[in-house]
Design a protein around this motif. Sequence first.
Motif, PDB file in Angstrom:
ATOM      1  N   GLU A 207      31.356  57.242  32.105  1.00  0.00           N
ATOM      2  CA  GLU A 207      30.638  58.095  31.147  1.00  0.00           C
ATOM      3  C   GLU A 207      31.567  58.522  30.014  1.00  0.00           C
ATOM      4  OE1 GLU A 207      27.053  60.065  33.836  1.00  0.00           O
ATOM      5  OE2 GLU A 207      28.842  61.262  33.427  1.00  0.00           O
ATOM      6  N   ILE A 208      32.778  58.943  30.350  1.00  0.00           N
ATOM      7  CA  ILE A 208      33.723  59.369  29.312  1.00  0.00           C
ATOM      8  C   ILE A 208      34.201  58.176  28.491  1.00  0.00           C
ATOM      9  CG2 ILE A 208      36.004  60.387  28.930  1.00  0.00           C
ATOM     10  CD1 ILE A 208      35.400  62.299  31.232  1.00  0.00           C
ATOM     11  N   ALA A 209      34.377  57.018  29.127  1.00  0.00           N
ATOM     12  CA  ALA A 209      34.737  55.804  28.388  1.00  0.00           C
ATOM     13  C   ALA A 209      33.678  55.485  27.344  1.00  0.00           C
ATOM     14  CB  ALA A 209      34.890  54.632  29.358  1.00  0.00           C
ATOM     15  N   THR A 210      32.407  55.646  27.705  1.00  0.00           N
ATOM     16  CA  THR A 210      31.295  55.369  26.792  1.00  0.00           C
ATOM     17  C   THR A 210      31.317  56.309  25.594  1.00  0.00           C
ATOM     18  OG1 THR A 210      29.924  54.546  28.610  1.00  0.00           O
ATOM     19  CG2 THR A 210      28.785  55.240  26.617  1.00  0.00           C
ATOM     20  N   VAL A 211      31.615  57.595  25.850  1.00  0.00           N
ATOM     21  CA  VAL A 211      31.671  58.575  24.758  1.00  0.00           C
ATOM     22  C   VAL A 211      32.709  58.162  23.729  1.00  0.00           C
ATOM     23  CG1 VAL A 211      32.362  60.925  24.158  1.00  0.00           C
ATOM     24  CG2 VAL A 211      30.851  60.547  26.109  1.00  0.00           C
ATOM     25  N   PHE A 212      33.940  57.928  24.171  1.00  0.00           N
ATOM     26  CA  PHE A 212      35.020  57.663  23.222  1.00  0.00           C
ATOM     27  C   PHE A 212      34.890  56.299  22.557  1.00  0.00           C
ATOM     28  CE2 PHE A 212      36.693  61.319  25.387  1.00  0.00           C
ATOM     29  CZ  PHE A 212      37.394  61.983  24.387  1.00  0.00           C
ATOM     30  N   GLN A 213      34.330  55.318  23.264  1.00  0.00           N
ATOM     31  CA  GLN A 213      34.103  54.022  22.627  1.00  0.00           C
ATOM     32  C   GLN A 213      33.088  54.165  21.493  1.00  0.00           C
ATOM     33  OE1 GLN A 213      31.181  51.884  22.730  1.00  0.00           O
ATOM     34  NE2 GLN A 213      32.273  50.409  21.422  1.00  0.00           N
ATOM     35  N   ASP A 233      24.379  48.819  43.600  1.00  0.00           N
ATOM     36  CA  ASP A 233      23.862  47.459  43.738  1.00  0.00           C
ATOM     37  C   ASP A 233      24.665  46.521  42.826  1.00  0.00           C
ATOM     38  OD1 ASP A 233      20.928  45.969  44.504  1.00  0.00           O
ATOM     39  OD2 ASP A 233      22.052  45.147  42.836  1.00  0.00           O
ATOM     40  N   ILE A 234      25.120  45.401  43.382  1.00  0.00           N
ATOM     41  CA  ILE A 234      26.020  44.517  42.642  1.00  0.00           C
ATOM     42  C   ILE A 234      25.381  43.955  41.376  1.00  0.00           C
ATOM     43  CG2 ILE A 234      25.388  42.443  43.993  1.00  0.00           C
ATOM     44  CD1 ILE A 234      28.402  41.667  43.756  1.00  0.00           C
ATOM     45  N   GLU A 235      24.071  43.705  41.393  1.00  0.00           N
ATOM     46  CA  GLU A 235      23.400  43.198  40.187  1.00  0.00           C
ATOM     47  C   GLU A 235      23.535  44.176  39.034  1.00  0.00           C
ATOM     48  OE1 GLU A 235      19.496  41.139  40.439  1.00  0.00           O
ATOM     49  OE2 GLU A 235      19.579  41.720  42.553  1.00  0.00           O
ATOM     50  N   PHE A 236      23.397  45.465  39.344  1.00  0.00           N
ATOM     51  CA  PHE A 236      23.463  46.488  38.301  1.00  0.00           C
ATOM     52  C   PHE A 236      24.892  46.681  37.822  1.00  0.00           C
ATOM     53  CE2 PHE A 236      19.353  47.058  39.966  1.00  0.00           C
ATOM     54  CZ  PHE A 236      18.611  47.759  39.036  1.00  0.00           C
ATOM     55  N   ALA A 237      25.854  46.668  38.755  1.00  0.00           N
ATOM     56  CA  ALA A 237      27.252  46.827  38.379  1.00  0.00           C
ATOM     57  C   ALA A 237      27.692  45.696  37.452  1.00  0.00           C
ATOM     58  CB  ALA A 237      28.126  46.874  39.632  1.00  0.00           C
ATOM     59  N   GLU A 238      27.302  44.475  37.776  1.00  0.00           N
ATOM     60  CA  GLU A 238      27.681  43.327  36.949  1.00  0.00           C
ATOM     61  C   GLU A 238      26.989  43.363  35.585  1.00  0.00           C
ATOM     62  OE1 GLU A 238      26.769  39.997  39.425  1.00  0.00           O
ATOM     63  OE2 GLU A 238      28.683  40.091  40.511  1.00  0.00           O
ATOM     64  N   ALA A 239      25.724  43.769  35.572  1.00  0.00           N
ATOM     65  CA  ALA A 239      24.997  43.851  34.295  1.00  0.00           C
ATOM     66  C   ALA A 239      25.609  44.918  33.395  1.00  0.00           C
ATOM     67  CB  ALA A 239      23.526  44.166  34.564  1.00  0.00           C
ATOM     68  N   LEU A 240      25.985  46.059  33.995  1.00  0.00           N
ATOM     69  CA  LEU A 240      26.599  47.125  33.204  1.00  0.00           C
ATOM     70  C   LEU A 240      27.947  46.685  32.653  1.00  0.00           C
ATOM     71  CD1 LEU A 240      26.699  50.025  32.163  1.00  0.00           C
ATOM     72  CD2 LEU A 240      27.748  50.682  34.344  1.00  0.00           C
ATOM     73  N   GLU A 241      28.748  46.026  33.465  1.00  0.00           N
ATOM     74  CA  GLU A 241      30.049  45.567  32.987  1.00  0.00           C
ATOM     75  C   GLU A 241      29.901  44.622  31.799  1.00  0.00           C
ATOM     76  OE1 GLU A 241      33.888  42.933  34.451  1.00  0.00           O
ATOM     77  OE2 GLU A 241      32.590  43.836  35.967  1.00  0.00           O
ATOM     78  N   ILE A 243      27.540  44.620  29.591  1.00  0.00           N
ATOM     79  CA  ILE A 243      27.175  45.417  28.415  1.00  0.00           C
ATOM     80  C   ILE A 243      28.394  46.142  27.859  1.00  0.00           C
ATOM     81  CG2 ILE A 243      25.886  47.467  27.678  1.00  0.00           C
ATOM     82  CD1 ILE A 243      23.653  46.581  29.599  1.00  0.00           C
ATOM     83  N   LEU A 244      29.190  46.770  28.728  1.00  0.00           N
ATOM     84  CA  LEU A 244      30.367  47.516  28.275  1.00  0.00           C
ATOM     85  C   LEU A 244      31.388  46.601  27.610  1.00  0.00           C
ATOM     86  CD1 LEU A 244      30.927  49.946  31.297  1.00  0.00           C
ATOM     87  CD2 LEU A 244      29.745  50.405  29.142  1.00  0.00           C
ATOM     88  N   VAL A 245      31.630  45.438  28.203  1.00  0.00           N
ATOM     89  CA  VAL A 245      32.569  44.474  27.605  1.00  0.00           C
ATOM     90  C   VAL A 245      32.039  43.997  26.258  1.00  0.00           C
ATOM     91  CG1 VAL A 245      33.584  42.183  27.879  1.00  0.00           C
ATOM     92  CG2 VAL A 245      33.560  43.773  29.808  1.00  0.00           C
TER      93      VAL A 245
END
Length: 489
Positions: A207-213, A233-241, A243-245
């Motif tokens: 959450e804090i990484a998202t703010v500063f990015q 859930d691994i599907e969600f973790a991979e999908a989020l990663e 998006i963040l990358v």
Amino acid sequence: MEKYDLLIIGAGPGGYVAALEAAKRGMKVLVVDKKEAGGTCVNRGCIPTKALLHASTIYKDMKDCEKFGLYAKEIGFDLQKLYQYKEESVVEMRKAIEEEFLRLGVTFVQGTAQVQADKRVVVKMAHMQKRTVGSGLSDDGKNPADIPDTVIYEADKILIASGAAPRKLGLPGEELSEVMTSEELLQAKDRCYDRLVVVGGGVIGLEIATVFQALGSEVTVIELGERLLPSMDIEFAEALEKILVGRGIHVYKKSLIERFEKEEHGVSCHLMSEGKKQILPADAVLVSVGREPYTEELFAADLKIRMDHGKVLVNEFFMTNIPGIYAIGDVIGGVQLAHVASAQAKYVVERMNNLEPSVILSIVPSCLFVSMSIIPNCLYLNPEIATVGLTEEEAERKGIPVRCGRYRMDANGQTILSKEEVGFIKVLFAADSDVLLGAQIMCQRATDMIGELATAIANGLTSRQLMYAMRAHPTFNEAVSKAVEDSRE
């Protein structure tokens, strides 16, 4: 010596909710906390983080508004005013709690409490001294300056709700001013770091990484495990990663921090990543590797309260091994969420008053022989993520046959209108009884939508029963129907 029906140590979401519930039932209540009403959640955690997330998301949306045919020139932000907005949000929330204390006659004391073997509580007063919230005087009308530094209280029942503190890594260089916990970072004044390293790929860190990015920082996340959000859930973790990358956040997995070193401009992070030594320069480092129950000086040496690795041990009714002493929230370990502490608080106070509890934290579905948590877990990112109940991986580990339904949000009307990054919904039903066992959502408003599915699990609803209800169009929530339908095909 003053005596109360209930003395609560900790004024966070567990403590203040318990105080208000008890006062409504006619109990004489005293709350003691070292700091302000609201605890970490209101003052140094949930509320300030979500305020910054809200502001940074608006800023990001303004920069990206051309996709809607809108143009805004010279988009920028005033960091001082942004932090001022965060502080105003905190103060407003804290004021609302204090006003409720005052309205219901709850006495609030700022000081350090220690429970004695005779169940008396010794409080070393803080600088603000003892007071009934909203008054400049103590509740007996004396000037605070005339009150002794230490006061002893008695109570029929004591509730420990002292919360948790950020866990430290114990590494060389962790004492540097540039290396901070989430609480320290959120209280830092008017700083937006060009290079921020986040140690820990859990909820708070992301959450804090998202703010500063979003505010323009170069952000790197270092995670010890094989993936971000290991409990999800691994599907969600991979999908989020992904998006963040895609937004430019650097992610190092299977990486171990070894030390921090002071540099001329900031700090360097020395790590071992997949067998290779690396050095990452940073202006600031956030260490977000979990929280530990806070019990420092809480119990006198001769009070033999049962504990395990720092957490207070309780039974299913949140009673400790000492009659009349209860504990709830982060201090007992388990799921460390504000709404969990609040639910436990309500449960405990209702039992104290011989009432049938109106909240449940877990159930045993008709198709299972084990208890299952129905606690919603929310990530206030963009897109939001919310989960409740079992994941598909957990069901497989437990040997529970499930039937899954999925729906990608590509064709959802609101997703199309808002041009959000694609999310999806996943629901799990017991293969034999058709009872809902779990749900995961990634999209806008996911944190609002999860409540419907938590209610469905709590009431043992089936996919057929979930289909009885119409869901309005166009909404994000109508996608729940699509996911449930998919599970029945």
